[in-house]
Design a protein around this motif. Structure first.
Motif, mmCIF file in Angstrom:
data_model
loop_
_atom_site.group_PDB
_atom_site.id
_atom_site.type_symbol
_atom_site.label_atom_id
_atom_site.label_comp_id
_atom_site.label_asym_id
_atom_site.label_seq_id
_atom_site.Cartn_x
_atom_site.Cartn_y
_atom_site.Cartn_z
ATOM 1 N N GLY A 85 -8.269 15.965 -7.869
ATOM 2 C CA GLY A 85 -8.955 16.896 -8.759
ATOM 3 C C GLY A 85 -8.988 16.452 -10.207
ATOM 4 N N TYR A 86 -8.741 15.184 -10.470
ATOM 5 C CA TYR A 86 -8.669 14.633 -11.829
ATOM 6 C C TYR A 86 -7.485 15.169 -12.619
ATOM 7 N N VAL A 87 -6.630 15.971 -11.971
ATOM 8 C CA VAL A 87 -5.488 16.551 -12.683
ATOM 9 C C VAL A 87 -4.147 16.232 -12.025
ATOM 10 N N TYR A 88 -4.168 15.811 -10.764
ATOM 11 C CA TYR A 88 -2.924 15.490 -10.054
ATOM 12 C C TYR A 88 -2.881 13.999 -9.733
ATOM 13 N N PRO A 89 -1.674 13.417 -9.704
ATOM 14 C CA PRO A 89 -1.550 11.987 -9.391
ATOM 15 C C PRO A 89 -1.744 11.720 -7.906
ATOM 16 N N ALA A 90 -1.767 10.460 -7.549
ATOM 17 C CA ALA A 90 -1.830 10.077 -6.143
ATOM 18 C C ALA A 90 -0.646 10.693 -5.396
ATOM 19 N N ALA A 91 -0.915 11.174 -4.190
ATOM 20 C CA ALA A 91 0.115 11.829 -3.380
ATOM 21 C C ALA A 91 0.597 10.888 -2.282
ATOM 22 N N ALA A 92 1.640 11.319 -1.568
ATOM 23 C CA ALA A 92 2.199 10.490 -0.495
ATOM 24 C C ALA A 92 1.142 10.132 0.543
ATOM 25 N N VAL A 93 0.227 11.065 0.838
ATOM 26 C CA VAL A 93 -0.799 10.783 1.846
ATOM 27 C C VAL A 93 -1.703 9.634 1.409
ATOM 28 N N HIS A 94 -1.932 9.489 0.105
ATOM 29 C CA HIS A 94 -2.729 8.353 -0.379
ATOM 30 C C HIS A 94 -2.016 7.039 -0.117
ATOM 31 N N TRP A 95 -0.723 6.988 -0.456
ATOM 32 C CA TRP A 95 0.011 5.738 -0.273
ATOM 33 C C TRP A 95 0.168 5.391 1.197
ATOM 34 N N ASP A 96 0.351 6.390 2.061
ATOM 35 C CA ASP A 96 0.437 6.127 3.494
ATOM 36 C C ASP A 96 -0.881 5.566 4.020
ATOM 37 N N PHE A 97 -1.980 6.134 3.560
ATOM 38 C CA PHE A 97 -3.305 5.657 3.974
ATOM 39 C C PHE A 97 -3.541 4.223 3.515
ATOM 40 N N LEU A 98 -3.272 3.954 2.252
ATOM 41 C CA LEU A 98 -3.514 2.611 1.724
ATOM 42 C C LEU A 98 -2.589 1.592 2.373
ATOM 43 N N ALA A 99 -1.351 1.988 2.630
ATOM 44 C CA ALA A 99 -0.426 1.079 3.312
ATOM 45 C C ALA A 99 -0.919 0.774 4.720
ATOM 46 N N HIS A 100 -1.436 1.768 5.410
ATOM 47 C CA HIS A 100 -1.979 1.552 6.749
ATOM 48 C C HIS A 100 -3.151 0.585 6.706
ATOM 49 N N MET A 101 -4.048 0.759 5.735
ATOM 50 C CA MET A 101 -5.211 -0.121 5.635
ATOM 51 C C MET A 101 -4.789 -1.551 5.320
ATOM 52 N N ALA A 102 -3.737 -1.703 4.526
ATOM 53 C CA ALA A 102 -3.246 -3.040 4.205
ATOM 54 C C ALA A 102 -2.566 -3.685 5.409
ATOM 55 N N LYS A 103 -1.735 -2.926 6.105
ATOM 56 C CA LYS A 103 -0.960 -3.490 7.216
ATOM 57 C C LYS A 103 -1.830 -3.727 8.441
ATOM 58 N N VAL A 104 -2.628 -2.745 8.812
ATOM 59 C CA VAL A 104 -3.391 -2.828 10.065
ATOM 60 C C VAL A 104 -4.704 -3.577 9.888
ATOM 61 N N HIS A 105 -5.371 -3.349 8.773
ATOM 62 C CA HIS A 105 -6.703 -3.921 8.579
ATOM 63 C C HIS A 105 -6.733 -5.062 7.562
ATOM 64 N N GLY A 106 -5.587 -5.392 6.987
ATOM 65 C CA GLY A 106 -5.502 -6.577 6.148
ATOM 66 C C GLY A 106 -6.050 -6.445 4.745
ATOM 67 N N TRP A 107 -6.258 -5.220 4.293
ATOM 68 C CA TRP A 107 -6.790 -5.032 2.939
ATOM 69 C C TRP A 107 -5.754 -5.400 1.879
ATOM 70 N N SER A 108 -6.220 -5.961 0.789
ATOM 71 C CA SER A 108 -5.456 -6.037 -0.447
ATOM 72 C C SER A 108 -6.006 -4.947 -1.354
ATOM 73 N N VAL A 109 -5.232 -3.881 -1.530
ATOM 74 C CA VAL A 109 -5.721 -2.701 -2.234
ATOM 75 C C VAL A 109 -5.101 -2.619 -3.622
ATOM 76 N N THR A 110 -5.938 -2.480 -4.615
ATOM 77 C CA THR A 110 -5.478 -2.232 -5.981
ATOM 78 C C THR A 110 -5.818 -0.793 -6.326
ATOM 79 N N ALA A 111 -4.796 -0.018 -6.674
ATOM 80 C CA ALA A 111 -4.960 1.419 -6.923
ATOM 81 C C ALA A 111 -4.446 1.755 -8.320
ATOM 82 N N PRO A 112 -5.342 1.886 -9.294
ATOM 83 C CA PRO A 112 -4.924 2.226 -10.656
ATOM 84 C C PRO A 112 -4.615 3.718 -10.779
ATOM 85 N N LEU A 113 -3.571 4.040 -11.502
ATOM 86 C CA LEU A 113 -3.263 5.446 -11.806
ATOM 87 C C LEU A 113 -3.944 5.797 -13.126
#
Length: 297
Positions: A85-113
């Motif tokens: 909502g432009y007011v809250y930081p990244a949540a645990a569900v975001h990091w779990d999703f990005l970690a899954h995409m990196a581990k399973v699908h091989g993405w190198s993800v850059t996520a700026p706060l």
């Protein structure tokens, strides 16, 4: 019909109001934002750090996380903007999703706060995001990348793509917009009909968050609401929407405005469903990985 787990999750979220309390407008909204600022900012967990290359740097005073495979070359470089909502930081569900995409699908993800409201606003946040995007593309040394985001992050990704096109900045090869927030004014009549089924967002919450984020800009400024910007000459887009999400009207409006968008909407699914672990979420994540790979070949 949604899977049992997806339906159960939506039911539990609606009945407990865990997330809806955070995204309900009124006097308590500012208090909830202040409480979130007082808590440690969520970050990739120990499991992600054990199985992936996880690193953080700083850019213009803000933390930037990168998650990448340890045991192979990345299949894709992804610049990802988180929701909240432009007011809250990244949540645990975001990091779990990005970690899954990196581990399973091989993405190198850059996520700026990126900077959040009310301390920041749309004008400052999009300028920061553009400055970072230029630095990010320079750091890739000419390698192609895909840009994505969920919810507010999907809106920011769309705004950055439009600004990059207009300013001659290097463009992503493709965009992945997950339940994107593209119009800060929740005036679509269908949103009121969907709201009782939405287990995460409320109209009052996105109304207040949108006004706070817009600052002195009109809500129709493309930096606030990229739906009103030009969608011409942008890279290919994959977008997702959920039938039990008040922001689905934004995704539908994008599809109507830009018919070449590859759009996936599932009835009965909650906001941001593609970043969860439901059966439907995993299928969407496979589609994202294939879409990114196709765009980069």
């Amino acid at each position: 019909m949604p899977s049992f787990i997806a339906s159960l999750t939506g039911f539990v979220l609606r009945t407990t109001g865990i997330y809806r309390k955070l995204f309900t407008g009124g006097p308590q909204f500012q208090t909830n934002i202040a409480k979130s600022r007082a808590q440690p900012t969520p970050e990739p967990n120990a499991k992600a750090r054990g199985s992936l290359h996880v690193a953080h740097t700083e850019f213009a005073g803000r933390t930037v996380w990168t998650l990448a495979p340890k045991d192979r070359e990345p299949t894709a470089h992804i610049l990802y903007w988180h929701g909240g909502g432009y007011v809250y930081p990244a949540a645990a569900v975001h990091w779990d999703f990005l970690a899954h995409m990196a581990k399973v699908h091989g993405w190198s993800v850059t996520a700026p706060l990126y900077p959040l409201a009310p301390e920041s606003n749309a004008e400052k946040a999009t300028q920061w995001a553009m400055d970072f995007t230029r630095a990010y593309t320079d750091g890739l040394g000419g390698k192609a990348f895909v840009m994505g985001g969920d919810s507010a992050g999907g809106g920011l990704a769309a705004a950055v793509a439009q600004l990059a096109r207009d300013t001659g900045c290097a463009q992503a090869r493709a965009l992945i917009l997950i339940c994107p927030w593209l119009n800060l004014d929740p005036a679509h009549p269908e949103q009121a009909q969907i709201e009782p089924r939405d287990g995460i967002l409320t109209i009052s919450g996105i109304t207040d968050a949108g006004r706070i984020y817009a600052g002195n800009l009109p809500l129709t400024d493309m930096r606030c609401s990229p739906l009103f910007g030009s969608w011409d000459n942008l890279p290919p887009i994959l977008a997702f929407g959920g039938g039990n999400d008040i922001l689905v009207t934004d995704a539908r409006a994008l599809k109507a405005k830009h018919p070449t968008v590859a759009y996936r909407e599932l009835a009965g699914m909650l906001h941001d469903w593609p970043i969860f672990t439901f059966r439907e979420s995993r299928a969407a994540q496979v589609e994202m990985a294939a879409f990114a790979a196709s765009a980069l070949t």
